[in-house]
Design a protein around this motif. Sequence first.
Motif, PDB file in Angstrom:
ATOM      1  N   SER A  22       0.823  -1.206   0.000  1.00  0.00           N
ATOM      2  CA  SER A  22       0.000   0.000   0.000  1.00  0.00           C
ATOM      3  C   SER A  22       0.859   1.259   0.000  1.00  0.00           C
ATOM      4  O   SER A  22       0.590   2.212  -0.750  1.00  0.00           O
ATOM      5  CB  SER A  22      -0.923   0.008   1.215  1.00  0.00           C
ATOM      6  N   THR A  30      -4.076   2.063   2.901  1.00  0.00           N
ATOM      7  CA  THR A  30      -4.443   3.076   1.914  1.00  0.00           C
ATOM      8  C   THR A  30      -5.540   3.987   2.439  1.00  0.00           C
ATOM      9  O   THR A  30      -5.508   5.209   2.264  1.00  0.00           O
ATOM     10  CB  THR A  30      -4.907   2.410   0.609  1.00  0.00           C
ATOM     11  N   THR A  31      -6.526   3.393   3.098  1.00  0.00           N
ATOM     12  CA  THR A  31      -7.641   4.183   3.637  1.00  0.00           C
ATOM     13  C   THR A  31      -7.160   5.179   4.686  1.00  0.00           C
ATOM     14  O   THR A  31      -7.579   6.344   4.700  1.00  0.00           O
ATOM     15  CB  THR A  31      -8.692   3.247   4.250  1.00  0.00           C
ATOM     16  N   VAL A  44       0.788   4.219  -2.711  1.00  0.00           N
ATOM     17  CA  VAL A  44       0.494   5.606  -2.318  1.00  0.00           C
ATOM     18  C   VAL A  44       1.663   6.515  -2.677  1.00  0.00           C
ATOM     19  O   VAL A  44       1.468   7.646  -3.157  1.00  0.00           O
ATOM     20  CB  VAL A  44       0.183   5.676  -0.807  1.00  0.00           C
ATOM     21  N   VAL A  63      -4.041   6.343   5.080  1.00  0.00           N
ATOM     22  CA  VAL A  63      -3.022   7.274   4.595  1.00  0.00           C
ATOM     23  C   VAL A  63      -3.566   8.201   3.516  1.00  0.00           C
ATOM     24  O   VAL A  63      -3.326   9.413   3.527  1.00  0.00           O
ATOM     25  CB  VAL A  63      -1.796   6.498   4.063  1.00  0.00           C
ATOM     26  N   ALA A  64      -4.324   7.632   2.570  1.00  0.00           N
ATOM     27  CA  ALA A  64      -4.720   8.410   1.391  1.00  0.00           C
ATOM     28  C   ALA A  64      -6.215   8.695   1.304  1.00  0.00           C
ATOM     29  O   ALA A  64      -6.630   9.521   0.507  1.00  0.00           O
ATOM     30  CB  ALA A  64      -4.278   7.680   0.124  1.00  0.00           C
ATOM     31  N   ARG A  65      -7.034   7.979   2.059  1.00  0.00           N
ATOM     32  CA  ARG A  65      -8.491   8.163   2.064  1.00  0.00           C
ATOM     33  C   ARG A  65      -9.095   8.111   0.653  1.00  0.00           C
ATOM     34  O   ARG A  65      -9.681   9.090   0.191  1.00  0.00           O
ATOM     35  CB  ARG A  65      -8.872   9.480   2.745  1.00  0.00           C
ATOM     36  N   PRO A  66      -8.932   6.999  -0.057  1.00  0.00           N
ATOM     37  CA  PRO A  66      -9.502   6.912  -1.409  1.00  0.00           C
ATOM     38  C   PRO A  66     -11.019   6.809  -1.358  1.00  0.00           C
ATOM     39  O   PRO A  66     -11.596   6.350  -0.364  1.00  0.00           O
ATOM     40  CB  PRO A  66      -8.878   5.623  -1.959  1.00  0.00           C
ATOM     41  N   SER A  70       1.710   7.008  -6.532  1.00  0.00           N
ATOM     42  CA  SER A  70       0.596   7.856  -6.940  1.00  0.00           C
ATOM     43  C   SER A  70       0.795   9.300  -6.492  1.00  0.00           C
ATOM     44  O   SER A  70       0.533  10.245  -7.255  1.00  0.00           O
ATOM     45  CB  SER A  70      -0.727   7.308  -6.375  1.00  0.00           C
ATOM     46  N   GLY A  71       1.261   9.481  -5.246  1.00  0.00           N
ATOM     47  CA  GLY A  71       1.482  10.828  -4.747  1.00  0.00           C
ATOM     48  C   GLY A  71       2.571  11.565  -5.508  1.00  0.00           C
ATOM     49  O   GLY A  71       2.431  12.756  -5.825  1.00  0.00           O
TER      50      GLY A  71
END
Length: 428
Positions: free
Chosen positions: A35, A213-214, A39, A216-219, A42-43
């Motif tokens: 994850s 992911t949820t 992230v 750290v990045a809150r998709p 993507s970031g």
Amino acid sequence: MAQDTAQEAAATPATPARGLLPLVLPALFVGAGASLLLVGVSGLAVRLQHVLWRDLPDALGVGRYSVLWMLVMLTATGVLVGLVVWKAPGHAGPDPATLGLAVTTPLSPAVVPGLLVAAVLVLAGGPSLGPENPVIVANAALAFWLGRRFVPGLPGGVWVALAEAATIGALFGTPVAAALLLSEALVGQQVRGPLWDNVFGPLIAAAAGALTTTLVARPNLDLDLPVYGRPGWGDLLAAPAVASASALLGMTAVYAFPYVHRVFIRLRHPMVALPAGGLVLGLLAAVGGRLTLFKGLDEVAALARDPDGWSAGQFATMAVVKLAALLVAASCGFRGGRIFPSVFIGAALGLCAHALVPAVHPALGVTSGVLGLLLAVTRHGWVSLFTAAVLVPSPGLTALLCVASLPAWLLVTGRPQMQLREDGTAVR
């Protein structure tokens, strides 16, 4: 998942709990690590995208999404990715046209940096590909190498299966997609013990990847389309019709894939094929507009915010241009996956159906279109159904999607896939 990795994973002691407990910590570490890599990639790509498409054109006094800038940026992206593919160790991995979601043979970790650099450039530069394939391949390579080094008692295939499941869980923010993909991979195989014993480790890795992911990045994949109420009689016809039309559109790209790939292979050198592919993508973007750029997830959200903001012709143009862009990007050597661009294509086609026939609810059109396109491009039934369903959470809509998947599946099953063998022929 690949058959050999699934079979090795199934060789892990199945029935006793003490045979499954040693998988818990490795699965948690692989899930979190997969994850964080996703992230991070993507970031970094988002930050680079802002520089390339906002800061740089503003500094030069050029329109951010003018035809000139799109041609320059996509061609330049082809040059940069071509340079990485040419010079990086392992040439940034195998030809992406030969890759699916499953990893058959883990790459050397020395190949991973070049692969990730190429993926970041693609995500930031505008080609119509997503992060899933490069990140799955990178996570599988790193998990296999580190796992065999520090926990040599576990079979190598286990590490690959954990990495694949973790990355899928991280991509969607839920382990359900990974569990569905695992269940597809295990069908027809001689596995030992109950199904849940065989998916125990990968499911933990997928859950760890999704939760990381949820946190750290809150998709959020929910498109926030107008609320869909109870299904009507007309919807029983509309959903299968849209899904089938979308599947047929997707199959046109699938059948064209080997031929377009052959054209770029004849250019022989990545410093020729990739810039040429970038130039073609720039020309396509000039026709389809800025929303047909990039992986498509943010762009499909823009469509969903105003489902009546474009005409049927404009939606159809965006769908066809994006499909052509996906075909070219996947054929010429850009490193990336096909799921998220397919979501945009299916959504645009579904909104086209709504514009043509207003009785087709936007949510029904979008989810049915996405379902049909993904069935054609990925050939993973459960993942296609799940992806379409999470875009607009609704129990009534999910039931309709199950019905719509049946005729669409009949149109694609047994036919060539959007994946090639080493000799350039299509996988069936």
